[in-house]
Design a protein around this motif. Structure first.
Motif, mmCIF file in Angstrom:
data_model
loop_
_atom_site.group_PDB
_atom_site.id
_atom_site.type_symbol
_atom_site.label_atom_id
_atom_site.label_comp_id
_atom_site.label_asym_id
_atom_site.label_seq_id
_atom_site.Cartn_x
_atom_site.Cartn_y
_atom_site.Cartn_z
ATOM 1 N N ARG A 25 1.034 -1.296 0.051
ATOM 2 C CA ARG A 25 0.029 0.018 0.004
ATOM 3 C C ARG A 25 1.108 1.246 0.266
ATOM 4 N N LEU A 26 2.219 1.106 0.275
ATOM 5 C CA LEU A 26 3.156 2.157 0.269
ATOM 6 C C LEU A 26 3.525 2.658 -0.897
ATOM 7 N N GLY A 27 3.263 1.689 -1.955
ATOM 8 C CA GLY A 27 3.972 1.834 -3.422
ATOM 9 C C GLY A 27 5.325 0.916 -3.594
ATOM 10 N N PRO A 28 5.766 0.776 -4.873
ATOM 11 C CA PRO A 28 7.059 0.180 -5.170
ATOM 12 C C PRO A 28 8.165 0.599 -4.639
ATOM 13 N N GLY A 29 8.794 -0.497 -3.945
ATOM 14 C CA GLY A 29 10.242 -0.193 -3.484
ATOM 15 C C GLY A 29 10.627 -1.163 -2.660
ATOM 16 N N ALA A 30 11.736 -0.845 -1.718
ATOM 17 C CA ALA A 30 12.241 -1.894 -0.816
ATOM 18 C C ALA A 30 10.983 -2.446 0.037
ATOM 19 N N PRO A 31 11.231 -3.458 0.880
ATOM 20 C CA PRO A 31 10.158 -3.833 1.905
ATOM 21 C C PRO A 31 10.050 -2.664 2.884
ATOM 22 N N LYS A 32 8.795 -2.271 3.196
ATOM 23 C CA LYS A 32 8.676 -1.116 4.031
ATOM 24 C C LYS A 32 9.342 -1.072 5.134
ATOM 25 N N ALA A 33 9.553 -1.857 5.783
ATOM 26 C CA ALA A 33 10.483 -1.636 7.187
ATOM 27 C C ALA A 33 12.007 -1.214 6.812
ATOM 28 N N LEU A 34 12.269 -1.399 5.549
ATOM 29 C CA LEU A 34 13.750 -1.086 5.444
ATOM 30 C C LEU A 34 13.749 0.342 4.633
ATOM 31 N N ARG A 35 12.675 0.881 4.425
ATOM 32 C CA ARG A 35 12.620 2.215 3.775
ATOM 33 C C ARG A 35 12.897 3.327 4.766
ATOM 34 N N GLY A 36 13.508 4.389 4.196
ATOM 35 C CA GLY A 36 13.975 5.493 5.183
ATOM 36 C C GLY A 36 12.915 6.293 5.581
ATOM 37 N N LEU A 37 13.206 7.069 6.729
ATOM 38 C CA LEU A 37 12.515 7.752 7.594
ATOM 39 C C LEU A 37 13.517 8.600 8.112
ATOM 40 N N GLY A 38 13.637 9.926 7.734
ATOM 41 C CA GLY A 38 14.567 10.940 8.375
ATOM 42 C C GLY A 38 16.059 10.516 7.933
ATOM 43 N N LYS A 228 0.142 3.980 12.196
ATOM 44 C CA LYS A 228 0.776 3.295 11.390
ATOM 45 C C LYS A 228 1.356 3.809 9.891
ATOM 46 N N VAL A 229 2.418 3.430 9.402
ATOM 47 C CA VAL A 229 2.792 4.062 8.024
ATOM 48 C C VAL A 229 2.311 2.919 7.147
ATOM 49 N N THR A 230 1.304 3.348 6.527
ATOM 50 C CA THR A 230 0.555 2.310 5.505
ATOM 51 C C THR A 230 0.504 2.972 4.152
ATOM 52 N N ARG A 231 0.168 4.017 3.912
ATOM 53 C CA ARG A 231 0.143 4.891 2.691
ATOM 54 C C ARG A 231 1.007 5.737 2.602
ATOM 55 N N PRO A 232 1.283 6.317 1.285
ATOM 56 C CA PRO A 232 2.241 7.408 0.946
ATOM 57 C C PRO A 232 2.215 8.482 1.904
ATOM 58 N N LEU A 233 0.906 9.148 2.212
ATOM 59 C CA LEU A 233 0.789 10.128 3.107
ATOM 60 C C LEU A 233 1.092 10.125 4.464
ATOM 61 N N ASP A 234 1.111 8.742 4.632
ATOM 62 C CA ASP A 234 1.607 8.422 6.179
ATOM 63 C C ASP A 234 3.070 8.635 6.454
ATOM 64 N N LEU A 235 3.748 8.529 5.416
ATOM 65 C CA LEU A 235 5.161 8.632 5.388
ATOM 66 C C LEU A 235 5.367 10.103 5.420
ATOM 67 N N VAL A 236 4.683 10.944 4.672
ATOM 68 C CA VAL A 236 4.969 12.534 4.562
ATOM 69 C C VAL A 236 4.673 13.145 6.077
ATOM 70 N N LEU A 237 3.649 12.505 6.817
ATOM 71 C CA LEU A 237 3.275 12.797 8.272
ATOM 72 C C LEU A 237 4.463 12.377 8.981
ATOM 73 N N ALA A 238 4.862 11.128 8.783
ATOM 74 C CA ALA A 238 6.110 10.742 9.611
ATOM 75 C C ALA A 238 7.266 11.351 9.524
#
Ligand SMILES: Nc1ccn([C@@H]2O[C@H](COP(=O)(O)OP(=O)(O)OP(=O)(O)O)[C@@H](O)[C@H]2O)c(=O)n1
Ligand SMILES: C[C@](O)(CO)[C@H](O)COP(=O)(O)O
Length: 251
Positions: A25-38, A228-238
């Motif tokens: 649901r976050l979209g294409p890329g690495a497994p979610k847990a391995l994607r960058g945040l800050g 929970k970071v589920t969709r792209p907008l959640d990542l913006v908020l995080a």
């Protein structure tokens, strides 16, 4: 290990972090847990959030099966509290399976287990501590949760894009949106997983599986930043929440 009259109950606590999902649901890329945040993998934030609690002595990360070595390297190369031990095990095809594999890897001396989504990287330590405390006070299953802002409708699910008839409108004041970490007496959680159907029969969290045993589950206050970071907008908020924290902390 069950307590006996001769052996007082131990409260040795571990956190299991299921991190083996793809993040479709976050979209294409690495497994979610391995994607960058800050600039740091989301999983490392989640590990730090659990290890920030002085109660947590062990963190078990359930990694994508093909990513176990990568996750071990991440754990080895990021600064983490030294009072805590870290273990990485391969996950399964579903969240339920991954949690079951994490619980199965726990050493015998653990009696309290937190289950925390890697996808909730920003849960504050006070929320973690409140869940641990409720289990240590005697609850067998504890969930942090928040009241809902939206009204919720039960529908007859239809095909995507089709109209769906409303079946009921549950009373909002009685509903809660459930977060993680969810905290459990270890034997209760292990029994819930051992007795659950492989597909979980619709249980989308561990507490739901415990409820099916007829064991009471209690709610403690959750926190807005435990979303929970589920969709792209959640990542913006995080990213925004993390930037605000870093600005407040002065780094
Ligand atoms: N086979 C799986 C599926 C999910 N999870 C974990 O369970 C948590 C909650 O799941 P979710 O947010 O749904 O993550 P994904 O399954 O990755 O997301 P999606 O459903 O969008 O693919 C996440 O930390 C995810 O890594 C897991 O360990 N093993
Ligand atoms: C466990 C959970 O985070 C509680 O809200 C949620 O049910 C996980 O759901 P997902 O679809 O696996 O993200």
């Amino acid at each position: 290990m069950s307590p006996t009259p001769d052996r007082p109950r131990s409260f040795r606590t571990a956190a299991v972090i299921p991190a083996a999902g793809r993040g479709v649901r976050l979209g294409p890329g690495a497994p979610k847990a391995l994607r960058g945040l800050g600039g740091t993998p989301m999983l490392i934030h989640a590990v730090r959030a659990m290890a920030a609690s002085r109660a947590v002595r062990l963190v078990v990360v359930v990694a994508p099966p093909e990513g176990v070595t990568e996750v071990k390297n991440l754990i080895d190369t990021h600064a983490l509290p030294e009072r805590t031990d870290y273990l990485v095990v391969p996950g399964g095809a579903t969240r339920q399976e991954s949690v079951g594999l994490g619980v199965g890897a726990l050493p015998d001396d653990i009696s309290v287990v937190l289950v925390h989504d890697a996808a909730r990287p920003l849960v504050p330590v006070d929320t973690v501590d409140a869940v641990v405390e409720a289990v240590r006070d005697g609850a067998l299953a504890v969930v942090p949760a928040l009241p809902l802002a939206d009204t919720v409708k039960e529908v007859e699910p239809g095909a995507k894009g089709e109209q769906e008839p409303v079946v009921a409108t549950p009373e909002r004041a009685r509903l809660r949106a459930v977060q993680t970490p969810q905290g459990f007496d270890r034997d209760t959680l292990a029994r819930a997983h051992a007795e659950a159907a492989p597909d979980g029969e619709g249980a989308t969290d561990d507490a739901g599986m415990v409820e099916r045993l007829g064991v009471p589950v209690v709610v403690v206050p959750g926190h807005e930043e435990a979303f929970k970071v589920t969709r792209p907008l959640d990542l913006v908020l995080a990213e925004a929440v993390l930037a605000r924290r870093r600005a407040n902390d002065g780094f």
